[in-house]
Design an enzyme around this catalytic site. Sequence first.
Site, PDB file in Angstrom:
ATOM      1  N   ASP A 182      66.024 -13.353 -27.602  1.00  0.00           N
ATOM      2  CA  ASP A 182      65.012 -12.463 -28.166  1.00  0.00           C
ATOM      3  C   ASP A 182      64.167 -11.807 -27.081  1.00  0.00           C
ATOM      4  O   ASP A 182      63.644 -12.484 -26.190  1.00  0.00           O
ATOM      5  CB  ASP A 182      64.079 -13.262 -29.083  1.00  0.00           C
TER       6      ASP A 182
ATOM      7  N   CYS B 290      64.041  -6.534 -33.814  1.00  0.00           N
ATOM      8  CA  CYS B 290      65.042  -7.610 -33.803  1.00  0.00           C
ATOM      9  C   CYS B 290      66.120  -7.477 -34.878  1.00  0.00           C
ATOM     10  O   CYS B 290      67.315  -7.427 -34.581  1.00  0.00           O
ATOM     11  CB  CYS B 290      64.344  -8.956 -33.964  1.00  0.00           C
TER      12      CYS B 290
ATOM     13  N   HIS C  54      68.973 -12.051 -37.967  1.00  0.00           N
ATOM     14  CA  HIS C  54      67.517 -11.964 -37.835  1.00  0.00           C
ATOM     15  C   HIS C  54      66.812 -13.265 -38.165  1.00  0.00           C
ATOM     16  O   HIS C  54      65.783 -13.596 -37.566  1.00  0.00           O
ATOM     17  CB  HIS C  54      66.956 -10.850 -38.717  1.00  0.00           C
TER      18      HIS C  54
ATOM     19  N   ASP D 113      68.229  -8.722 -27.348  1.00  0.00           N
ATOM     20  CA  ASP D 113      68.289  -7.863 -28.528  1.00  0.00           C
ATOM     21  C   ASP D 113      67.481  -6.575 -28.397  1.00  0.00           C
ATOM     22  O   ASP D 113      67.640  -5.663 -29.207  1.00  0.00           O
ATOM     23  CB  ASP D 113      67.924  -8.629 -29.809  1.00  0.00           C
TER      24      ASP D 113
END
Length: 491
Positions: free
Chosen positions: A34, A73, A132, A337
């Site tokens: 992330d 994201c 997600h 991401d």
Amino acid sequence: MHDYLSKILTFLFFIFWLPCQSQEKPNILFIAVDDLRNELGVHEGSQAITPNLDALANAGSLFTHHYVQVPTCGASRHSILTGRRPYKKVHLSNRAIEKEISDKPETDVPESFIHQLKTSGYHTVGIGKIAHSADGYLYEYEEEPSNQRELPHSWCEMHFDAGKWSTGWNAFFAYANGENRQSLKKQVKPYEAGNTDDEGYPDGLTANLAVSKLKELKNSKQPFFLGVGFFKPHLPFNAPKKYWDLYDRDKIKVSDNPHLLKNVHLSSYNNNGEFNQYALGEEKAYLEQPVSETYAKKIRHAYLAAVSYTDAQIGKVLKELKASGLDKNTVIIIWGDHGWHLGDQRMWGKHTLFENALKSTLIIKEPSIESQPNRIDQIVESVDIYPTILEIAQLKPKTTLDGMSLIPLLRGKKNWNQPYAYSYFKNGITLRTPKYRLTKYYRGQKPVIELYDHTQSQNESINIAEESPKIVDRLMPILSQGNTGLYDNIN
């Protein structure tokens, strides 16, 4: 009756057993991280201490100009999983996967590249945040977990260890004392140097799960796809203190592009809302007033510590991959991401169509290629990863894809047939070429056209569209080709 029962059992065999059975194919280890911008030690100008990812990049290929389709994201992950650029407004949302995939029946068209791998004989294992959801199930931040999978047809196995935080979303916003952003009603700081070991935060537990699963998979006769999702360096920038101690804050450099852009409307920016919701932060970040240099250094320090923490967890997984001997036939993909503004252009966060939010980490190591280029400077997109994985697995796509396989670049090819990348957000489309970034917004606020010259500086600080009409006119038809029906009034 016996014949009827036999037919039913045969049908169940093909539906449930065969998709997860063996073929002679390479394994694939896919690690999603992330908010990991191009902030690794191996990147020129980076201050990050990331020995494990640096070593992997030097053994494989580092893509220096990889761009995501959407700088948020869920939408970014929808694009990589489906191999498609956004063509509906919902594809720009964090709920893109939930709305477009999660409640659909299984068909011949795969819901994701993972689904196609599964139906082609791969044993697919998900650990942590690949789509997600933090743990792969659909529920809101403060709800109890449901039993509805976000990707209902992609996984043979799915695992997550929420530890003392109990749920995936609690773990995603975890603090070392077992609390989380939700339980503390956002009365928290956007960082923490925890007096704890690696397992004191969820990513340490995720690394342990991945190591354990690799020990199991090494005895499997079928190829596997192992997806591992790490949370950090997503906010809050929390990491064990030992990773903070790697850095001397006095020597940390703040952004070299900390000012508002010239000739740009404020609607092109993000408002730092994600960052400012951490109510106990010492300063709030506003476009009208930058944070102090002292606080900018502290937040950069926190981000770097979180990156180093994640690097260490990835290092544990890679160490086990090698110890088991699986590295000889396992393709490794590390993917961030999207990027993140660390005070660049007065922003702390993603959610823009600027370089800092769209450029992210991509490393690929393909062991069957003897001499990979360590650095690949050609422009590539996240949608290129789907066809790359299919080629690795010796499969043909079963659906329309927008990207191109990166295997030729991994084999040293210099001529790339798609020398540009498209990204989408804030009612706009942006085109990145080797020299320029051209952005067009569909809004009332002007200017709606932005042009940045990357031959002069990697910092996007001045919109030169008005003074460069010939360049705009030349690039606009290429930008228009990137429209996928997202905006009805596109020209």
